[in-house]
Design an enzyme around this catalytic site. Structure first.
Site, PDB file in Angstrom:
ATOM      1  N   GLU A 276       0.819  -1.215   0.000  1.00  0.00           N
ATOM      2  CA  GLU A 276       0.000   0.000   0.000  1.00  0.00           C
ATOM      3  C   GLU A 276       0.847   1.255   0.000  1.00  0.00           C
ATOM      4  O   GLU A 276       2.032   1.236   0.283  1.00  0.00           O
ATOM      5  CB  GLU A 276      -0.924   0.010   1.225  1.00  0.00           C
ATOM      6  CG  GLU A 276      -0.292  -0.379   2.554  1.00  0.00           C
ATOM      7  CD  GLU A 276       0.839   0.489   3.018  1.00  0.00           C
ATOM      8  OE1 GLU A 276       0.709   1.743   2.911  1.00  0.00           O
ATOM      9  OE2 GLU A 276       1.862  -0.042   3.474  1.00  0.00           O
TER      10      GLU A 276
ATOM     11  N   GLU B 291       4.511  -0.238   1.099  1.00  0.00           N
ATOM     12  CA  GLU B 291       4.677  -0.414  -0.352  1.00  0.00           C
ATOM     13  C   GLU B 291       4.730  -1.881  -0.768  1.00  0.00           C
ATOM     14  O   GLU B 291       4.965  -2.174  -1.945  1.00  0.00           O
ATOM     15  CB  GLU B 291       5.950   0.264  -0.874  1.00  0.00           C
ATOM     16  CG  GLU B 291       6.045   1.747  -0.655  1.00  0.00           C
ATOM     17  CD  GLU B 291       7.319   2.343  -1.233  1.00  0.00           C
ATOM     18  OE1 GLU B 291       8.040   1.631  -1.978  1.00  0.00           O
ATOM     19  OE2 GLU B 291       7.608   3.507  -0.927  1.00  0.00           O
TER      20      GLU B 291
END
Length: 348
Positions: A170, A314
């Site tokens: 994310e 991420e």
């Protein structure tokens, strides 16, 4: 939550066959430790004796209205700027994905700033960021449902495209705050230990974040269902990851879960759909306070593979753990057996 999607029941006969194959490899039984358990989990998730370790990272991006309360050390525009960085291939996630041979799929689940069209960007088209969860619910029920469905559809597409492992990652300024609130309200964990520095708060910033989250929790006290918690606190990228976990499992892929925020998403999905557990593998134990406590709520899922002090998000931790999954699959698929190699078994 996505009740139309069902999970396969763990196959005891298949488990016995795979375990026998692992024990029959040219090594003392159990000598590869948790790699053997990882190979078994991967193969059972896929329902096949020869598992597929091809991987796709779903990099889910979204903004949070709560960031207006100073819960992050970074401004919200960084979310869109990092999405552009992902699309250009310059972020840690891109570098690690190239090293591990994983595909990266960038998903605009609800970024506040406009983003240019790009062939590598999938758009949910739900709304541009969530509402301020301190003042009102972050999302409407229909927006939560749309984000869940978007994530599930993207996971299904990744599996249809050949992935046997779906990684959850994310990007969203302020999303450690949403994740902490979700874990508190839906999983029942104390809020205090879940509130950490996120992307780099100093002491004053951390105190400001703590006060805002306590006020949010008081506005919508738990316990809340996963759907109600997502509506209360957001975010769209977290809901999309929860949907992706369910969609990937329904498509018979292993779900490799990244850090604090991705773990919150996976745990909400697990609470809504307990049959998800055999398809989950946590990648790492992160540095954000409270991550370990969150992981302890799901002992039936795969225990974290790494502990490297990571706090980036991420999908970076999932990508770093991916080579272990790849190696586990290679062991099962390629390593010789005692019989095929003509190696004598253990004496006696």
């Amino acid at each position: 939550m996505l009740s139309r999607l069902s999970f396969a029941v763990p196959d005891a006969a298949l488990s016995a066959r795979i375990s026998a194959r692992i024990d029959g490899k040219t090594k003392p039984p159990g000598s590869l430790g948790r790699v053997e358990a990882l190979a078994l989990r991967l193969a059972l998730a896929q329902g096949r004796e020869a598992p597929n370790a091809r991987a796709a990272l779903l990099l889910c991006a979204g903004d949070h209205g709560l960031n207006a309360e100073g819960v992050s050390a970074w401004p919200s525009e960084v979310t869109a700027q990092m999405v552009l960085n992902f699309l250009a291939g310059g972020a840690a996630a891109n570098v690690f994905a190239r090293a591990a041979g994983a595909e990266v799929r960038v998903l605009d689940c609800g970024v506040a700033a406009p983003l240019p069209d790009h062939p590598g960007l999938m758009r949910a088209g739900i709304r541009a960021g969530t509402r301020n969860a301190l003042r009102e619910d972050a999302l409407r029920a229909e927006e939560v449902s749309a984000a869940l469905a978007f994530g599930a559809d993207q996971a299904h597409a990744a599996v249809e495209g050949g992935a046997g492992v779906v990684l959850l990652g994310e990007m969203g300024i302020g999303n450690t705050s949403a994740a902490a609130l979700l874990a508190h309200a839906s999983l029942g964990l104390p809020l205090g230990p879940l509130v950490g520095p996120g992307a780099g708060h100093d002491a004053a910033g951390l105190e400001r974040k703590r006060a805002a989250l306590e006020a949010c929790a008081a506005r919508r006290p738990g316990p809340l269902s996963p759907e109600d918690a997502l509506a209360a606190f957001g975010g769209l990228e977290i809901a999309a990851m929860a949907g992706a976990a369910i969609g990937a499992a329904a498509a018979r892929a292993l779900v490799l879960v990244d850090g604090f925020i991705a773990t919150a998403a996976a745990l909400l999905a697990l609470k809504a759909r307990p049959g998800l557990a055999p398809f989950l593998q946590f990648a790492h134990r992160g540095a954000e306070p409270g991550h370990a406590a969150m992981l302890e709520t799901a002992p039936e899922a795969g225990a974290p593979l790494l502990d490297l002090g990571l706090r980036l998000g991420e999908g970076s931790g999932a990508l770093l753990a991916l080579p272990l999954v790849t190696a586990a699959a290679a062991m099962l698929n390629e390593m010789a057996s005692f019989e095929s190699a003509g190696v004598s078994g253990k004496a006696g």
